[in-house]
Design an enzyme around this catalytic site. Sequence first.
Site: not given
Length: 345
Positions: A242, A244, A318
């Site tokens: 993910f 970020d 993750d």
Amino acid sequence: MLGAAIMENPLLPRESGQFVAGCSRDVFVEGSGVQKVAEMLYSLRNSDDLSASGWKKANPLAPTSTSDQVANWVFVVDTMNFSFWPEKESQQCEVTYKGVTYTGYMTLCASITRAMEEGIPITDPVYFSQMSLKELAHVLRSDNETPMPMLQERHQALTEGGRVLLEHGGSFQSFISQAGNDAQKMVELIVEKIPSYRDEATYEGKRIAFYKRAQILVADYWAVMEAKGQTGIINMNWLTMFADYRVPQALVYLGVLRYSDSLMQTLKNGELLCSGDRREVEIRGCSIWSVELIKERLCQLVQERDGQTCNINSAIIDFYLWPFAKQHHKEMAHIPIHHTRCIYY
């Protein structure tokens, strides 16, 4: 022909990461770092850290109530799961819940669980689809003078998301069940129906997609269902990490990613990167691709050394790297995170 170019479907996250990594000018994936982290994860391969229960460690504030309510909690949190970094390190939004003071993403989790305990129906789409900005400001209230950033954008995303759920059975579970039990179809459904999840950009003339929040919503839903013994979501391997601002920092720290000197200087100067800026896209795209390479190498190691098939997906990696970044934030303080104010992460 211009219309066709604009309308073409973006590359999916994995392909987007591969494409960006192949063209990147300021962010580089280091093979030696990929190998090192694959070895590190190999040594943890049988631990809870690399399983769906690793999610519970990262999300201790998720309620343990009914499936429908916990699924709605995940939806509410992930619909507002973006941009927690403070303007100044000394001025953090803080939320204290049950004697523990939280910062960052955990302020959101604490706020939502606190609201539930206060009797606010924050996980009911009938309520949150039409709650006022003032009501949301109360739910997300900080202990101090520093409010949670981007309150209006969070309000818009949450009410919009709630309206979509009401059009599809009135709960996240009824909405997501339309995708069968397929992780890819779930991500595609979320992105199709809920505009705030459309995390896309243009890079080197190509439409690309990272879908950070849509993917994390599916992964979080998978993890809570798994914890309840209600498994059955297939195709989890389709998900990427993910993308970020916290995990890339950990990847640089671990030697998996390398930033050019000029990018490093830009970030150290605290310059804001716009969403869709070439360098911002390279940080996120190379993060995705590097974790795909780590997963591939890890699965090779498990196959070669244990003669087994590896079932560790990028979401699980993750779920390990994000808490790792939080735990090692002091050692990683010399590596700057990139600052982009947007609703996508």
